[in-house]
Scaffold this motif. Sequence first.
Motif, mmCIF file in Angstrom:
data_model
loop_
_atom_site.group_PDB
_atom_site.id
_atom_site.type_symbol
_atom_site.label_atom_id
_atom_site.label_comp_id
_atom_site.label_asym_id
_atom_site.label_seq_id
_atom_site.Cartn_x
_atom_site.Cartn_y
_atom_site.Cartn_z
ATOM 1 N N GLY A 30 34.628 44.327 50.849
ATOM 2 C CA GLY A 30 35.959 43.871 50.455
ATOM 3 C C GLY A 30 36.018 42.357 50.413
ATOM 4 O O GLY A 30 35.070 41.674 50.809
ATOM 5 N N GLY A 31 37.109 41.833 49.939
ATOM 6 C CA GLY A 31 37.291 40.390 49.878
ATOM 7 C C GLY A 31 38.197 39.996 48.734
ATOM 8 O O GLY A 31 38.633 40.834 47.944
ATOM 9 N N PRO A 32 38.506 38.706 48.627
ATOM 10 C CA PRO A 32 39.455 38.223 47.618
ATOM 11 C C PRO A 32 38.819 38.104 46.230
ATOM 12 O O PRO A 32 37.620 37.872 46.094
ATOM 13 C CB PRO A 32 39.860 36.846 48.143
ATOM 14 N N VAL A 33 39.644 38.282 45.232
ATOM 15 C CA VAL A 33 39.289 38.052 43.829
ATOM 16 C C VAL A 33 40.414 37.248 43.198
ATOM 17 O O VAL A 33 41.506 37.150 43.742
ATOM 18 C CB VAL A 33 39.079 39.371 43.045
ATOM 19 N N ASP A 34 40.153 36.648 42.052
ATOM 20 C CA ASP A 34 41.194 35.963 41.279
ATOM 21 C C ASP A 34 41.733 36.927 40.233
ATOM 22 O O ASP A 34 40.964 37.682 39.630
ATOM 23 C CB ASP A 34 40.628 34.732 40.564
ATOM 24 N N VAL A 35 43.030 36.910 40.012
ATOM 25 C CA VAL A 35 43.662 37.731 38.988
ATOM 26 C C VAL A 35 44.485 36.808 38.102
ATOM 27 O O VAL A 35 45.305 36.034 38.590
ATOM 28 C CB VAL A 35 44.568 38.825 39.607
ATOM 29 N N VAL A 36 44.245 36.874 36.794
ATOM 30 C CA VAL A 36 44.971 36.048 35.835
ATOM 31 C C VAL A 36 45.780 36.988 34.952
ATOM 32 O O VAL A 36 45.217 37.860 34.280
ATOM 33 C CB VAL A 36 44.006 35.204 34.967
ATOM 34 N N ASP A 37 47.106 36.838 34.980
ATOM 35 C CA ASP A 37 47.988 37.642 34.127
ATOM 36 C C ASP A 37 48.144 36.919 32.805
ATOM 37 O O ASP A 37 48.758 35.861 32.729
ATOM 38 C CB ASP A 37 49.339 37.834 34.801
ATOM 39 N N LEU A 38 47.547 37.471 31.751
ATOM 40 C CA LEU A 38 47.572 36.844 30.430
ATOM 41 C C LEU A 38 48.782 37.275 29.602
ATOM 42 O O LEU A 38 48.918 36.867 28.465
ATOM 43 C CB LEU A 38 46.284 37.198 29.673
ATOM 44 N N GLY A 39 49.637 38.097 30.174
ATOM 45 C CA GLY A 39 50.795 38.588 29.437
ATOM 46 C C GLY A 39 50.491 39.901 28.734
ATOM 47 O O GLY A 39 51.230 40.857 28.861
ATOM 48 N N PHE A 40 49.394 39.951 28.015
ATOM 49 C CA PHE A 40 48.992 41.161 27.302
ATOM 50 C C PHE A 40 47.870 41.891 28.036
ATOM 51 O O PHE A 40 47.468 42.989 27.665
ATOM 52 C CB PHE A 40 48.534 40.828 25.875
ATOM 53 N N ALA A 41 47.329 41.273 29.097
ATOM 54 C CA ALA A 41 46.239 41.853 29.877
ATOM 55 C C ALA A 41 46.187 41.173 31.236
ATOM 56 O O ALA A 41 46.733 40.082 31.413
ATOM 57 C CB ALA A 41 44.904 41.664 29.156
ATOM 58 N N VAL A 42 45.537 41.833 32.174
ATOM 59 C CA VAL A 42 45.295 41.247 33.487
ATOM 60 C C VAL A 42 43.787 41.142 33.650
ATOM 61 O O VAL A 42 43.060 42.118 33.489
ATOM 62 C CB VAL A 42 45.900 42.116 34.611
ATOM 63 N N LEU A 43 43.320 39.944 33.936
ATOM 64 C CA LEU A 43 41.901 39.662 34.045
ATOM 65 C C LEU A 43 41.539 39.490 35.518
ATOM 66 O O LEU A 43 42.161 38.707 36.225
ATOM 67 C CB LEU A 43 41.592 38.384 33.269
ATOM 68 N N THR A 44 40.550 40.240 35.988
ATOM 69 C CA THR A 44 40.077 40.140 37.365
ATOM 70 C C THR A 44 38.742 39.417 37.357
ATOM 71 O O THR A 44 37.843 39.778 36.599
ATOM 72 C CB THR A 44 39.910 41.543 37.985
ATOM 73 N N LEU A 45 38.637 38.380 38.194
ATOM 74 C CA LEU A 45 37.446 37.535 38.233
ATOM 75 C C LEU A 45 36.986 37.336 39.670
ATOM 76 O O LEU A 45 37.783 37.444 40.596
ATOM 77 C CB LEU A 45 37.776 36.153 37.653
ATOM 78 N N PRO A 46 35.706 36.972 39.858
ATOM 79 C CA PRO A 46 35.277 36.615 41.209
ATOM 80 C C PRO A 46 36.105 35.438 41.733
ATOM 81 O O PRO A 46 36.550 34.587 40.955
ATOM 82 C CB PRO A 46 33.815 36.193 41.026
ATOM 83 N N ARG A 47 36.292 35.390 43.047
ATOM 84 C CA ARG A 47 37.085 34.325 43.660
ATOM 85 C C ARG A 47 36.598 32.951 43.210
ATOM 86 O O ARG A 47 35.402 32.670 43.183
ATOM 87 C CB ARG A 47 36.993 34.417 45.174
ATOM 88 N N GLY A 48 37.536 32.088 42.804
ATOM 89 C CA GLY A 48 37.219 30.727 42.385
ATOM 90 C C GLY A 48 36.967 30.585 40.894
ATOM 91 O O GLY A 48 36.955 29.471 40.383
ATOM 92 N N GLU A 49 36.772 31.690 40.194
ATOM 93 C CA GLU A 49 36.469 31.621 38.769
ATOM 94 C C GLU A 49 37.721 31.514 37.896
ATOM 95 O O GLU A 49 37.651 31.047 36.764
ATOM 96 C CB GLU A 49 35.647 32.833 38.333
ATOM 97 N N GLY A 50 38.872 31.933 38.394
ATOM 98 C CA GLY A 50 40.098 31.903 37.599
ATOM 99 C C GLY A 50 40.490 30.492 37.190
ATOM 100 O O GLY A 50 40.746 30.215 36.024
ATOM 101 N N ARG A 51 40.532 29.593 38.143
ATOM 102 C CA ARG A 51 40.905 28.202 37.835
ATOM 103 C C ARG A 51 39.876 27.545 36.929
ATOM 104 O O ARG A 51 40.206 26.783 36.044
ATOM 105 C CB ARG A 51 41.074 27.396 39.111
ATOM 106 N N ARG A 52 38.591 27.845 37.166
ATOM 107 C CA ARG A 52 37.537 27.275 36.326
ATOM 108 C C ARG A 52 37.692 27.757 34.892
ATOM 109 O O ARG A 52 37.635 26.974 33.943
ATOM 110 C CB ARG A 52 36.156 27.660 36.843
ATOM 111 N N LEU A 53 37.953 29.036 34.720
ATOM 112 C CA LEU A 53 38.141 29.592 33.382
ATOM 113 C C LEU A 53 39.343 28.961 32.692
ATOM 114 O O LEU A 53 39.250 28.523 31.542
ATOM 115 C CB LEU A 53 38.322 31.111 33.457
ATOM 116 N N LEU A 54 40.469 28.896 33.387
ATOM 117 C CA LEU A 54 41.673 28.309 32.788
ATOM 118 C C LEU A 54 41.467 26.834 32.470
ATOM 119 O O LEU A 54 41.977 26.333 31.475
ATOM 120 C CB LEU A 54 42.876 28.496 33.700
ATOM 121 N N GLY A 55 40.701 26.133 33.299
ATOM 122 C CA GLY A 55 40.414 24.724 33.045
ATOM 123 C C GLY A 55 39.546 24.519 31.815
ATOM 124 O O GLY A 55 39.602 23.475 31.165
ATOM 125 N N ASP A 56 38.726 25.524 31.478
ATOM 126 C CA ASP A 56 37.840 25.435 30.320
ATOM 127 C C ASP A 56 38.543 25.780 29.015
ATOM 128 O O ASP A 56 38.017 25.496 27.939
ATOM 129 C CB ASP A 56 36.638 26.371 30.481
#
Length: 79
Positions: A30-56
């Motif tokens: 178990g452990g934390p993951v990042d979740v990004v709500d895109l409005g039309f989908a919810v994206l689950t990413l490894p912890r710390g990857e959400g901000r990196r993805l949004l920054g890119d």
Amino acid sequence: MSEVRQYLVSSSGQMSLPAAARHRWDLDGGGPVDVVDLGFAVLTLPRGEGRRLLGDLLSRDGHAAFVRSLDGDPELATT
């Protein structure tokens, strides 16, 4: 994983992360993951990857400016 699979969401909103992803992301216990709500989908990413993805990502205006900058490029000409 490059295929679409369906998973059941419980009435309380819970869903299981596929075992292959848990192993790959070192979440077997178990452990934390990042979740990004895109409005039309919810994206689950490894912890710390959400901000990196949004920054890119480019903003809509940034993307439009990039496309405009390509105007007149002879290597992108179509016939």
